[in-house]
Motif scaffolding. Structure first.
Motif: not given
Length: 201
Positions: A22-28, A60-68, A102-108
């Motif tokens: 489960i991951r969220t960007n605050g909206k979804v 199958d899906i192993c990692g998940l991340a979200a941005d705007d 595992s995934l993470a986002v930062w800037e671009d």
């Protein structure tokens, strides 16, 4: 979160499952269920859309991340799919031979921890791997970003601290837990981790 009360609850899956992310960007809220990715409104929990990214457990899906603007899903054995939230356009590529849990986002940038112990830095627009930082010989299974610092939990029971602007390892600490663990958050300068196999926080 302050009271611990359940504010809203909705049954959305027909079967019990233990493999969901489960991951969220605050909206979804983006929720994976093996090969299927379901997206819900974060306030109402109404389902917005559902897409299938694979056919069986080999993809199958192993990692998940979200941005705007996008959702990012790592597919078993090195695949990566980006889904645009605006029109559901998909872009897929292969970022290596190893799965990323595992995934993470930062800037671009997008960061992926692989099962063979590497941390990958990718350009979010092109999805191309820009740099590789070897951390361990085992799975880098949990990532947590705080500002320009990335914390990585290894299956070797070590905590790695990475400076993102320079993409360099700042320090590592051994034996955080007696068994594998995940990073669950930070508050007041304190990092919180949990080891489900060891039943401890």
């Amino acid at each position: 979160a302050k009271t611990g009360r359940i504010e809203r609850q909705k049954k959305v899956f027909e079967k019990d499952g233990k493999s969901r992310l489960i991951r969220t960007n605050g909206k979804v809220l983006a929720v994976s269920d093996f090969c299927t990715l379901s997206v819900f409104d974060a306030d109402t929990l109404d389902k917005i859309f559902e897409i299938k990214l694979g056919e069986d457990l080999t993809d199958d899906i192993c990692g998940l991340a979200a941005d705007d603007s996008f959702l990012y899903a790592c597919i078993r054995n090195g695949g990566l799919t980006r889904i645009a939230l605006s029109d559901l356009t998909q872009s897929s590529t292969v970022i290596g031979n190893a799965s990323s849990w595992s995934l993470a986002v930062w800037e671009d940038k997008l960061y992926a921890g692989t099962v063979d112990g590497k941390l990958l830095r990718l350009d979010k627009q092109t999805l191309k791997t820009e740099a590789v930082l070897p951390l361990s010989r085992q799975n880098v299974k949990s990532l947590y970003r705080s500002g320009g610092t990335l914390y990585a939990a290894g299956q070797d029971k070590k905590l790695y601290v990475i400076d993102l602007p320079t993409f360099s390892l700042v320090r590592k600490t051994s034996n955080i837990h007696p068994m594998m663990f995940d990073i669950i958050g930070e508050k007041g300068g304190v990092l919180y981790t949990v080891s489900h196999p060891a039943c401890e926080i």
